[in-house]
Motif scaffolding. Structure first.
Motif, mmCIF file in Angstrom:
data_model
loop_
_atom_site.group_PDB
_atom_site.id
_atom_site.type_symbol
_atom_site.label_atom_id
_atom_site.label_comp_id
_atom_site.label_asym_id
_atom_site.label_seq_id
_atom_site.Cartn_x
_atom_site.Cartn_y
_atom_site.Cartn_z
ATOM 1 N N GLY A 36 0.793 -1.229 0.000
ATOM 2 C CA GLY A 36 0.000 0.000 0.000
ATOM 3 C C GLY A 36 0.823 1.275 0.000
ATOM 4 O O GLY A 36 0.264 2.362 -0.040
ATOM 5 N N SER A 37 2.149 1.146 0.054
ATOM 6 C CA SER A 37 2.999 2.335 -0.030
ATOM 7 C C SER A 37 2.785 3.016 -1.370
ATOM 8 O O SER A 37 2.444 2.370 -2.358
ATOM 9 C CB SER A 37 4.484 1.946 0.085
ATOM 10 N N LEU A 38 3.011 4.297 -1.413
ATOM 11 C CA LEU A 38 2.797 5.045 -2.641
ATOM 12 C C LEU A 38 3.945 4.931 -3.637
ATOM 13 O O LEU A 38 3.763 5.190 -4.817
ATOM 14 C CB LEU A 38 2.539 6.517 -2.321
ATOM 15 N N LYS A 39 5.138 4.581 -3.156
ATOM 16 C CA LYS A 39 6.254 4.488 -4.102
ATOM 17 C C LYS A 39 7.335 3.530 -3.606
ATOM 18 O O LYS A 39 7.387 3.177 -2.432
ATOM 19 C CB LYS A 39 6.861 5.858 -4.367
ATOM 20 N N TRP A 40 8.176 3.150 -4.554
ATOM 21 C CA TRP A 40 9.344 2.319 -4.271
ATOM 22 C C TRP A 40 10.532 3.236 -4.002
ATOM 23 O O TRP A 40 10.672 4.283 -4.623
ATOM 24 C CB TRP A 40 9.660 1.423 -5.463
ATOM 25 N N GLU A 41 11.389 2.843 -3.082
ATOM 26 C CA GLU A 41 12.576 3.620 -2.747
ATOM 27 C C GLU A 41 13.795 2.716 -2.781
ATOM 28 O O GLU A 41 13.680 1.496 -2.692
ATOM 29 C CB GLU A 41 12.428 4.253 -1.359
ATOM 30 N N ILE A 42 14.959 3.343 -2.900
ATOM 31 C CA ILE A 42 16.223 2.611 -2.882
ATOM 32 C C ILE A 42 16.882 2.865 -1.533
ATOM 33 O O ILE A 42 17.116 4.012 -1.151
ATOM 34 C CB ILE A 42 17.151 3.057 -4.029
ATOM 35 N N HIS A 43 17.167 1.791 -0.814
ATOM 36 C CA HIS A 43 17.786 1.869 0.509
ATOM 37 C C HIS A 43 19.282 1.611 0.381
ATOM 38 O O HIS A 43 19.712 0.716 -0.347
ATOM 39 C CB HIS A 43 17.147 0.824 1.431
ATOM 40 N N HIS A 44 20.079 2.401 1.092
ATOM 41 C CA HIS A 44 21.523 2.189 1.172
ATOM 42 C C HIS A 44 21.796 1.225 2.332
ATOM 43 O O HIS A 44 21.681 1.612 3.498
ATOM 44 C CB HIS A 44 22.251 3.506 1.434
ATOM 45 N N LEU A 45 22.132 -0.009 2.028
ATOM 46 C CA LEU A 45 22.420 -0.999 3.069
ATOM 47 C C LEU A 45 23.599 -0.564 3.936
ATOM 48 O O LEU A 45 23.681 -0.915 5.106
ATOM 49 C CB LEU A 45 22.705 -2.364 2.437
ATOM 50 N N CYS A 46 24.509 0.218 3.351
ATOM 51 C CA CYS A 46 25.695 0.701 4.052
ATOM 52 C C CYS A 46 25.412 1.986 4.846
ATOM 53 O O CYS A 46 26.292 2.477 5.552
ATOM 54 C CB CYS A 46 26.821 0.953 3.044
ATOM 55 N N PHE A 47 24.201 2.525 4.723
ATOM 56 C CA PHE A 47 23.791 3.767 5.362
ATOM 57 C C PHE A 47 24.679 4.952 4.963
ATOM 58 O O PHE A 47 24.819 5.911 5.703
ATOM 59 C CB PHE A 47 23.710 3.634 6.891
ATOM 60 N N ASN A 48 25.272 4.877 3.777
ATOM 61 C CA ASN A 48 26.106 5.956 3.231
ATOM 62 C C ASN A 48 25.360 6.542 2.038
ATOM 63 O O ASN A 48 25.368 5.964 0.959
ATOM 64 C CB ASN A 48 27.472 5.408 2.811
ATOM 65 N N ARG A 49 24.715 7.672 2.220
ATOM 66 C CA ARG A 49 23.898 8.244 1.149
ATOM 67 C C ARG A 49 24.696 8.659 -0.074
ATOM 68 O O ARG A 49 24.123 8.911 -1.119
ATOM 69 C CB ARG A 49 23.049 9.394 1.666
ATOM 70 N N LEU A 50 26.020 8.722 0.024
ATOM 71 C CA LEU A 50 26.863 9.048 -1.132
ATOM 72 C C LEU A 50 27.255 7.813 -1.930
ATOM 73 O O LEU A 50 27.866 7.923 -2.984
ATOM 74 C CB LEU A 50 28.122 9.795 -0.684
ATOM 75 N N CYS A 51 26.907 6.633 -1.448
ATOM 76 C CA CYS A 51 27.319 5.379 -2.079
ATOM 77 C C CYS A 51 26.490 5.065 -3.320
ATOM 78 O O CYS A 51 25.267 5.150 -3.306
ATOM 79 C CB CYS A 51 27.223 4.225 -1.086
ATOM 80 N N MET A 52 27.204 4.635 -4.377
ATOM 81 C CA MET A 52 26.595 4.273 -5.651
ATOM 82 C C MET A 52 26.750 2.785 -5.951
ATOM 83 O O MET A 52 26.347 2.340 -7.010
ATOM 84 C CB MET A 52 27.302 5.031 -6.784
ATOM 85 N N ASN A 53 27.371 2.020 -5.065
ATOM 86 C CA ASN A 53 27.636 0.604 -5.315
ATOM 87 C C ASN A 53 26.303 -0.156 -5.365
ATOM 88 O O ASN A 53 25.599 -0.244 -4.362
ATOM 89 C CB ASN A 53 28.530 0.028 -4.216
ATOM 90 N N PRO A 54 25.953 -0.713 -6.536
ATOM 91 C CA PRO A 54 24.681 -1.432 -6.640
ATOM 92 C C PRO A 54 24.535 -2.576 -5.635
ATOM 93 O O PRO A 54 23.415 -2.917 -5.245
ATOM 94 C CB PRO A 54 24.676 -1.963 -8.077
ATOM 95 N N LYS A 55 25.659 -3.144 -5.183
ATOM 96 C CA LYS A 55 25.598 -4.214 -4.185
ATOM 97 C C LYS A 55 25.197 -3.680 -2.811
ATOM 98 O O LYS A 55 24.815 -4.451 -1.939
ATOM 99 C CB LYS A 55 26.945 -4.926 -4.091
ATOM 100 N N HIS A 56 25.283 -2.375 -2.615
ATOM 101 C CA HIS A 56 24.906 -1.752 -1.348
ATOM 102 C C HIS A 56 23.507 -1.156 -1.392
ATOM 103 O O HIS A 56 23.088 -0.511 -0.432
ATOM 104 C CB HIS A 56 25.895 -0.641 -0.985
ATOM 105 N N LEU A 57 22.785 -1.352 -2.495
ATOM 106 C CA LEU A 57 21.473 -0.745 -2.690
ATOM 107 C C LEU A 57 20.387 -1.812 -2.757
ATOM 108 O O LEU A 57 20.605 -2.873 -3.325
ATOM 109 C CB LEU A 57 21.467 0.083 -3.980
ATOM 110 N N LYS A 58 19.238 -1.514 -2.168
ATOM 111 C CA LYS A 58 18.141 -2.472 -2.152
ATOM 112 C C LYS A 58 16.824 -1.757 -2.402
ATOM 113 O O LYS A 58 16.561 -0.695 -1.827
ATOM 114 C CB LYS A 58 18.089 -3.177 -0.789
ATOM 115 N N LEU A 59 15.984 -2.354 -3.246
ATOM 116 C CA LEU A 59 14.658 -1.810 -3.533
ATOM 117 C C LEU A 59 13.712 -2.163 -2.390
ATOM 118 O O LEU A 59 13.578 -3.323 -2.018
ATOM 119 C CB LEU A 59 14.133 -2.402 -4.845
#
Length: 109
Positions: free
Chosen positions: A73-96
Motif C-alpha cells: 500500500g505504499s505510494l512508491k518504491w525507494e532505494i535503501h543504502h544498506l551501508c547507510f552511506n547516502r553518497l554510495c553508488m555501489n549497486p551491491k549496497h542498494l536495495k529496492l
C-alpha cells in the motif's frame, strides 16, 4: 566526458563521478548533491531534469524501478543504502524497498 543535457545514457554519466573506498567498498559520489537530503544527482539525457544517482545505479544492474503500486500500500518504491552511506553508488549496497519498509528501517537507525 558527456555534455550536460546530451543524449548520453544516464548510466554512462555515472562513470568517473565516484571513488571506490577500499575499506567499505562504497562507491563514494564526488559531484553534485541535491539541495533536499544531500543525495547525489545527475542530469538526465535530453535535458529532462535530474535523478538521484543511486537510483540510476540500481536500475542499471536490476532494471527499471517499478512504477506499479507497492504490495503493502505504499505510494512508491525507494532505494535503501544498506551501508547507510547516502553518497554510495555501489549497486551491491542498494536495495529496492517500499516506502513503508524504508521508513521502518530509518526509524530503527
Amino acid at each position: 566526458m558527456p555534455v550536460k543535457g546530451s543524449a548520453v545514457s544516464a548510466a554512462s554519466r555515472l562513470e568517473g563521478k565516484y571513488t571506490i573506498n577500499p575499506v567499505t567498498s562504497c562507491f563514494d559520489w564526488n559531484r553534485s548533491l541535491s539541495s533536499q537530503g544531500g543525495y547525489p544527482t545527475i542530469s538526465l539525457a535530453g535535458g529532462r531534469g535530474t535523478e538521484y544517482a543511486h537510483r540510476v545505479a540500481w536500475a542499471e544492474v536490476n532494471g527499471p524501478i517499478p512504477i506499479k503500486p507497492c504490495p503493502d500500500g505504499s505510494l512508491k518504491w525507494e532505494i535503501h543504502h544498506l551501508c547507510f552511506n547516502r553518497l554510495c553508488m555501489n549497486p551491491k549496497h542498494l536495495k529496492l524497498l517500499t516506502k513503508k519498509q524504508h521508513s521502518a528501517i530509518q526509524d530503527r537507525k
